[in-house]
Structure formats: C-alpha cells, structure tokens
Design a protein around this motif. Sequence first.
Motif, mmCIF file in Angstrom:
data_model
loop_
_atom_site.group_PDB
_atom_site.id
_atom_site.type_symbol
_atom_site.label_atom_id
_atom_site.label_comp_id
_atom_site.label_asym_id
_atom_site.label_seq_id
_atom_site.Cartn_x
_atom_site.Cartn_y
_atom_site.Cartn_z
ATOM 1 N N ASP A 47 0.809 -1.225 0.000
ATOM 2 C CA ASP A 47 0.000 0.000 0.000
ATOM 3 C C ASP A 47 0.834 1.263 0.000
ATOM 4 O O ASP A 47 0.497 2.232 -0.671
ATOM 5 C CB ASP A 47 -0.951 0.016 1.206
ATOM 6 C CG ASP A 47 -2.141 -0.904 1.009
ATOM 7 O OD1 ASP A 47 -2.472 -1.218 -0.148
ATOM 8 O OD2 ASP A 47 -2.726 -1.328 2.021
ATOM 9 N N LYS A 50 1.930 2.005 -3.707
ATOM 10 C CA LYS A 50 0.994 1.926 -4.833
ATOM 11 C C LYS A 50 0.884 3.227 -5.622
ATOM 12 O O LYS A 50 0.719 3.203 -6.826
ATOM 13 C CB LYS A 50 -0.390 1.485 -4.354
ATOM 14 C CG LYS A 50 -0.464 0.009 -4.080
ATOM 15 C CD LYS A 50 -1.871 -0.419 -3.734
ATOM 16 C CE LYS A 50 -1.925 -1.916 -3.513
ATOM 17 N NZ LYS A 50 -3.250 -2.354 -3.125
ATOM 18 N N GLU A 51 0.971 4.355 -4.965
ATOM 19 C CA GLU A 51 0.815 5.644 -5.647
ATOM 20 C C GLU A 51 2.141 6.342 -5.936
ATOM 21 O O GLU A 51 2.154 7.427 -6.514
ATOM 22 C CB GLU A 51 -0.091 6.570 -4.826
ATOM 23 C CG GLU A 51 -1.501 6.027 -4.641
ATOM 24 C CD GLU A 51 -2.201 5.726 -5.960
ATOM 25 O OE1 GLU A 51 -2.106 6.529 -6.890
ATOM 26 O OE2 GLU A 51 -2.848 4.661 -6.043
ATOM 27 N N ASP A 52 3.253 5.740 -5.553
ATOM 28 C CA ASP A 52 4.559 6.353 -5.775
ATOM 29 C C ASP A 52 4.930 6.344 -7.254
ATOM 30 O O ASP A 52 4.476 5.504 -8.025
ATOM 31 C CB ASP A 52 5.645 5.617 -4.983
ATOM 32 C CG ASP A 52 5.601 5.926 -3.494
ATOM 33 O OD1 ASP A 52 4.714 6.688 -3.073
ATOM 34 O OD2 ASP A 52 6.447 5.396 -2.757
ATOM 35 N N ASN A 53 5.768 7.312 -7.627
ATOM 36 C CA ASN A 53 6.301 7.378 -8.983
ATOM 37 C C ASN A 53 7.513 6.460 -9.087
ATOM 38 O O ASN A 53 8.422 6.541 -8.252
ATOM 39 C CB ASN A 53 6.716 8.804 -9.326
ATOM 40 C CG ASN A 53 5.548 9.749 -9.347
ATOM 41 O OD1 ASN A 53 4.462 9.394 -9.775
ATOM 42 N ND2 ASN A 53 5.755 10.956 -8.876
ATOM 43 N N ASN A 78 -4.140 -2.732 -11.736
ATOM 44 C CA ASN A 78 -4.171 -1.271 -11.779
ATOM 45 C C ASN A 78 -2.994 -0.648 -11.017
ATOM 46 O O ASN A 78 -3.157 0.332 -10.297
ATOM 47 C CB ASN A 78 -5.509 -0.766 -11.233
ATOM 48 C CG ASN A 78 -5.895 0.552 -11.846
ATOM 49 O OD1 ASN A 78 -5.389 0.926 -12.898
ATOM 50 N ND2 ASN A 78 -6.777 1.265 -11.183
ATOM 51 N N ASN A 81 -0.175 3.037 -12.748
ATOM 52 C CA ASN A 81 -0.274 4.493 -12.627
ATOM 53 C C ASN A 81 1.023 5.004 -12.031
ATOM 54 O O ASN A 81 1.570 4.417 -11.102
ATOM 55 C CB ASN A 81 -1.453 4.882 -11.741
ATOM 56 C CG ASN A 81 -2.774 4.424 -12.312
ATOM 57 O OD1 ASN A 81 -2.902 4.278 -13.523
ATOM 58 N ND2 ASN A 81 -3.731 4.176 -11.453
ATOM 59 N N ASN A 82 1.525 6.104 -12.532
ATOM 60 C CA ASN A 82 2.756 6.728 -12.042
ATOM 61 C C ASN A 82 3.985 5.849 -12.249
ATOM 62 O O ASN A 82 4.977 5.991 -11.543
ATOM 63 C CB ASN A 82 2.649 7.083 -10.558
ATOM 64 C CG ASN A 82 1.450 7.931 -10.252
ATOM 65 O OD1 ASN A 82 1.121 8.834 -11.020
ATOM 66 N ND2 ASN A 82 0.775 7.643 -9.168
#
Length: 131
Positions: A47, A50-53, A78, A81-82
Amino acid sequence: METKVLIIDDDKIICKVTKRMFQVSGLSQDPLIFNSGENAIHFLKKDKFKEDNFIIFLDINMPLINGWDFIDILARENLLNNKDVYLITSSIDPSDHNRANKNIHIKDILIKPITLAKTKELVVRINNSHN
C-alpha cells in the motif's frame, strides 16, 4: 514526490552494471534491484508504494514471470499508474520490439548492454518528459 528507480533482471551482473551506470549518469543514486518479477510485484503491491512514482527497467526474459507477464499482472491490478516502464533486453526478436512499441505501458525498449552514453541520453529524455 521523488521518482524511484527499479531494476528488474534475473542476471545479477547486469543489475550491478546497470545500477552503477544509473548512479554515474545521475539517474538515481540508489536504484532498487529485484532479481525476479515476483519480488518486484510484491514490493509494488504494498500500500505504501501503490501511488509512488517509479521508473522501472525490466528484463523481458526471466524465469517464472517474464517481463510481459509482469506488465500484464500490474495492468490487471491497476498498478501501472505513475510508473514508466522501460524494457532492457538482449532480444533482437522483431516480435518483442513490435510488441513493446504497441504496448501503451512501455516507454521504450533498450538493448543490452547498457552503456554510459545510452544512460546519459536516457536521463535527458526522462528529464524532458517529466518537465
């Protein structure tokens, strides 16, 4: 947010050389190395990541989960992303190159061995695309 660099390749020598090239070129001082697609997937599923570049340098030909399967798994879950994915391969198979060029998740396909000149050129391209 800082972009992290992952190197995913089952060849430990390639990983070591690529890591050093990335350090010398200024792309990343501390790229993370994974010797299997499975380990990298487990890492990216956490978690907190998950949104890290990420910029992911991915070998195509690996045991168990090859590069194509790796991308398919991340896409299904999914998790792309990023994430900028670059294939690093010794494959000269035209079908691999065609498949890479048609895949919306792949930024480019790079041929091994990665040289310092190629790495510096890549750093310029990445910096220009992120500006």
